[in-house]
Design a protein around this motif. Sequence first.
Motif, PDB file in Angstrom:
ATOM      1  N   PHE A 647     -12.627   3.253  -6.945  1.00 51.77           N
ATOM      2  CA  PHE A 647     -11.687   4.319  -7.231  1.00 51.77           C
ATOM      3  C   PHE A 647     -12.274   5.780  -6.877  1.00 51.77           C
ATOM      4  CE2 PHE A 647     -10.060   7.825 -10.174  1.00 51.77           C
ATOM      5  CZ  PHE A 647      -8.608   7.535 -10.254  1.00 51.77           C
ATOM      6  N   GLY A 648     -13.554   6.027  -7.452  1.00 50.39           N
ATOM      7  CA  GLY A 648     -14.184   7.149  -7.353  1.00 50.39           C
ATOM      8  C   GLY A 648     -14.271   7.509  -5.607  1.00 50.39           C
ATOM      9  N   ILE A 669      -5.530   7.508 -16.555  1.00 44.12           N
ATOM     10  CA  ILE A 669      -4.936   7.983 -15.212  1.00 44.12           C
ATOM     11  C   ILE A 669      -3.560   7.606 -15.270  1.00 44.12           C
ATOM     12  CG2 ILE A 669      -7.182   7.728 -14.166  1.00 44.12           C
ATOM     13  CD1 ILE A 669      -6.302   5.221 -12.627  1.00 44.12           C
ATOM     14  N   ASP A 670      -2.874   7.236 -16.073  1.00 47.47           N
ATOM     15  CA  ASP A 670      -1.569   6.934 -16.160  1.00 47.47           C
ATOM     16  C   ASP A 670      -1.187   6.091 -15.096  1.00 47.47           C
ATOM     17  OD1 ASP A 670       1.250   7.155 -17.266  1.00 47.47           O
ATOM     18  OD2 ASP A 670       1.681   8.644 -15.936  1.00 47.47           O
ATOM     19  N   ARG A 671      -1.881   4.821 -14.781  1.00 46.68           N
ATOM     20  CA  ARG A 671      -1.609   3.779 -13.702  1.00 46.68           C
ATOM     21  C   ARG A 671      -1.650   2.501 -14.568  1.00 46.68           C
ATOM     22  NH1 ARG A 671      -1.059   8.430 -12.256  1.00 46.68           N
ATOM     23  NH2 ARG A 671      -1.544   9.087  -9.760  1.00 46.68           N
ATOM     24  N   PRO A 672      -0.715   2.299 -15.504  1.00 46.56           N
ATOM     25  CA  PRO A 672      -0.982   0.899 -16.073  1.00 46.56           C
ATOM     26  C   PRO A 672      -0.502  -0.086 -15.182  1.00 46.56           C
ATOM     27  CG  PRO A 672       0.892   2.078 -16.848  1.00 46.56           C
ATOM     28  CD  PRO A 672       0.122   3.022 -16.080  1.00 46.56           C
ATOM     29  N   ALA A 673       0.197   0.003 -14.134  1.00 43.60           N
ATOM     30  CA  ALA A 673       0.565  -1.063 -13.327  1.00 43.60           C
ATOM     31  C   ALA A 673      -0.437  -1.620 -12.503  1.00 43.60           C
ATOM     32  CB  ALA A 673       1.688  -0.657 -12.383  1.00 43.60           C
ATOM     33  N   TRP A 674      -1.683  -0.887 -12.352  1.00 41.66           N
ATOM     34  CA  TRP A 674      -2.730  -1.213 -11.540  1.00 41.66           C
ATOM     35  C   TRP A 674      -3.518  -2.266 -12.278  1.00 41.66           C
ATOM     36  CZ3 TRP A 674      -5.253   4.079  -9.459  1.00 41.66           C
ATOM     37  CH2 TRP A 674      -4.129   4.555  -8.482  1.00 41.66           C
ATOM     38  N   ALA A 700      -0.183   5.726   1.174  1.00 40.29           N
ATOM     39  CA  ALA A 700       0.252   6.234  -0.004  1.00 40.29           C
ATOM     40  C   ALA A 700      -0.666   5.858  -1.021  1.00 40.29           C
ATOM     41  CB  ALA A 700       1.911   5.860  -0.188  1.00 40.29           C
ATOM     42  N   ALA A 701      -1.361   4.519  -1.061  1.00 44.83           N
ATOM     43  CA  ALA A 701      -1.935   4.064  -2.256  1.00 44.83           C
ATOM     44  C   ALA A 701      -3.148   4.858  -2.216  1.00 44.83           C
ATOM     45  CB  ALA A 701      -2.326   2.638  -1.879  1.00 44.83           C
ATOM     46  N   VAL A 702      -3.852   5.347  -1.256  1.00 39.67           N
ATOM     47  CA  VAL A 702      -4.952   6.108  -1.100  1.00 39.67           C
ATOM     48  C   VAL A 702      -4.603   7.536  -1.802  1.00 39.67           C
ATOM     49  CG1 VAL A 702      -6.670   7.331   0.251  1.00 39.67           C
ATOM     50  CG2 VAL A 702      -6.161   4.764   0.632  1.00 39.67           C
ATOM     51  N   ALA A 703      -3.451   8.129  -1.116  1.00 37.11           N
ATOM     52  CA  ALA A 703      -3.391   9.272  -1.735  1.00 37.11           C
ATOM     53  C   ALA A 703      -2.942   9.122  -3.410  1.00 37.11           C
ATOM     54  CB  ALA A 703      -1.768   9.893  -1.179  1.00 37.11           C
ATOM     55  N   ALA A 707      -4.734  11.736  -5.925  1.00 36.27           N
ATOM     56  CA  ALA A 707      -4.010  12.328  -7.031  1.00 36.27           C
ATOM     57  C   ALA A 707      -4.432  12.041  -8.594  1.00 36.27           C
ATOM     58  CB  ALA A 707      -2.577  12.061  -6.735  1.00 36.27           C
ATOM     59  N   ALA A 708      -4.564  10.671  -8.826  1.00 38.67           N
ATOM     60  CA  ALA A 708      -5.302  10.401 -10.299  1.00 38.67           C
ATOM     61  C   ALA A 708      -6.573  10.716 -10.453  1.00 38.67           C
ATOM     62  CB  ALA A 708      -5.061   8.851 -10.190  1.00 38.67           C
ATOM     63  N   GLN A 709      -7.395  11.329  -9.397  1.00 38.92           N
ATOM     64  CA  GLN A 709      -8.724  11.821  -9.724  1.00 38.92           C
ATOM     65  C   GLN A 709      -8.526  13.013 -10.072  1.00 38.92           C
ATOM     66  OE1 GLN A 709     -10.555  10.889  -5.718  1.00 38.92           O
ATOM     67  NE2 GLN A 709     -11.958   9.788  -6.706  1.00 38.92           N
ATOM     68  N   GLU A 710      -7.661  13.826  -9.924  1.00 40.50           N
ATOM     69  CA  GLU A 710      -7.484  15.219 -10.001  1.00 40.50           C
ATOM     70  C   GLU A 710      -7.620  15.780 -11.518  1.00 40.50           C
ATOM     71  OE1 GLU A 710      -7.802  17.880  -7.966  1.00 40.50           O
ATOM     72  OE2 GLU A 710      -8.122  16.112  -6.463  1.00 40.50           O
TER      73      GLU A 710
END
Length: 736
Positions: A647-648, A669-674, A700-703, A707-710
Amino acid sequence: MTHSRADDRSAVTGKRRIAFAVHADASTLPAVATLLRSLVLSNPAVCEDVVVLHPGLADAEFDALRRLHPRLLTRRADSREEVFRLPDHDTVIALDPAMVVLGDLGELLRLRHGVAAVPQVWCDASGTERRSVLPDGLLVVQRADAEAARDRDTALAADSVVPVDARYDFLTRRLHDGLPVPEQVAVLHFSHPSDAPGYGPAAEARARFELDDDAFRAAYRALPGGKHPELVAHLAPPLLETRPSLDLARTVADVYRQQGRYDEAVAVLAPVLDDRADAPRCHETLGLCLMALSRYAEAETHLLLAAASPDTAPRAFAQLARLAWLCGREADAHAYARQGLTADPTDAGCHSWYVRTREEARAEPGAGSASEQLAHVALFAEGNENAGDKVLPEAVRQCFGTDTGPRHWYGQHAHLLVDEAALERLNARRGVVVGGGGLFLPDTSPNSTSHWQWNVPDDLLRRLTAPLAVFAVGYNVFDGQQYRRTRFAESLRTLVERSAFFGLRNHGSIDRVRELLPAELRDRVRHQPCPTTVADLLVPPAERVPRSDTVLVNCAYDRAGLRFGHDYGHFLAETAGALRQLRERADVRYAAHMPADEKFVHDLRREHGLSLPVERLYALSNDAIRDLYRRARLVIGMRGHAGMIPFGCGTPILSLVSHPKLAYFLSDIDRPAWGLSVHDRDLGPRLAERAGALLDDHDAAVADVRAAQEILWKTTQENIAELRGTFGMSDSSSGT
């Protein structure tokens, strides 16, 4: 001292809660006792909750049953139908007082769908053969499916259940005229009084379990093979009082050690062992327990006695090397490791300590002056140890500057005992950084000094004058893991009071730690993400590397029972199905963070004929690990850092959740579906579907990852700016 309640976060990981259940009244409680004994003696490695449903009996009525099983629960219920509505359990195996268990129930424990039962065959008044589920028959109820399987009149139709083999509800009416009980019968159901004439073999089968408490405990003790630690801890101590022996004392002490009850283990074993030279394994067990209690001098004595025997010498010398190293005696540790290799040149533990404690390995060329260094307390992995624990300390240091070497950093392994000399070295530094990683865990390297991974006494911690920062530490307790929190809570309070900064790596850890603190200290606990999650922002790669059509997979096996419960076979089969689909569109490879992780590859090939190439991350440099993850299109990981490191590096991830920390990170990171639970009934199709979606729209997945890293990056930047001031650091002093 009593145990704390298990820190059970099963709602986070989806781990199944399983129970056996039986409905009884006062007249059938003796039969329930026989049923319980048969369950334990026929399934000695199984210890799930046992729920006794009853019409309102006094609590004291169940004392005899509590002596038989450590996880007996009682619940008032008007009828057996309550087995469909037990709120605290996901799978319920309903038995009846007229049953005894004669064989392995593993197949029932592994059932995942519907309501299962044995449809029994009978003839009606006209002689027509019919099939139905008996009202007192065995049931395996999945709570999620219970209502759909029941008719409105509360009877179960034969065509609505998942059929299981008749051996799990074998009626004694089939054994008329003295027929023997077939060997394959797992549950014998008395469809007539157990003393009815003509059913002698069935009555004898039941009579085997009509024992008094002492005979029952002795029968359990005599069973061959593996036994569940909770059952041993419940049944063996009373037996030790009536039938004491050194071997039994060691058995009890070993179980107490597994449960973290080191003081009780010593209390059981020390009085009967003394200094006997003919019991090396007992000395080994006692030495390990004393070491966990930080009674190092006594532990060393007993480990030396264990080392006198050729059978136990290599293991004992490896532990002696670890003990000497913990106490800062590296030359002694090296000598002990050398003695162990003399006893067995192939012993991996002794070899590891021999390499680790060589004089040249201890040297730190290029070390700066103490006043310009930060002290770093962490787990520093070496050799073939966990790849994540190799990458993490460097990532922590990169938060403070690009120079992560000895000119700016002084490393202190968290497991080393902090004594007066160590305190002096820490105080000589401009600051002390503790972390990151799952240091709040009682059992990786147990000690009674702090009851977590940093082996620091409270009184020395209070005398630490250098500014202290707890940085990206995690609360790493598994679902259902029991441990004693009193000493940990005391040490934790001192740590928070002393810290200038106290940052935990996810909000789940923050919540768990705040529960253990007094109200006035809770607000001092804040969020500091694991720095591996912002790796490419901390130190951007020199160039963007092209991605290969590779999906990397990782699994973890430490504390496998806590991770998988009874669902490992299910997990393996479901994962195999998903990986077969993924192999049609990508090169699926296995990313082993440590050698033990490779069990997945072996099991997958043996059980499902599926072979995966292995990338041994534990043998790579930190740069090579990050590069491998940057090049992948997707990483499916069970270890925390098999998710956080890729992820990093900007790589999409899916987490196989077997520990709360993975769900905590995805929540942050508000991505529970991962995340997908390893216990998910439909794991295979869901994993294949979500992985396919990430591969289909990869840009789109990379983007989305970026975005979640920010938010993690913003939090880290703010915290580092504060800590630079705390430590009095300028850009030049940090190596930037």
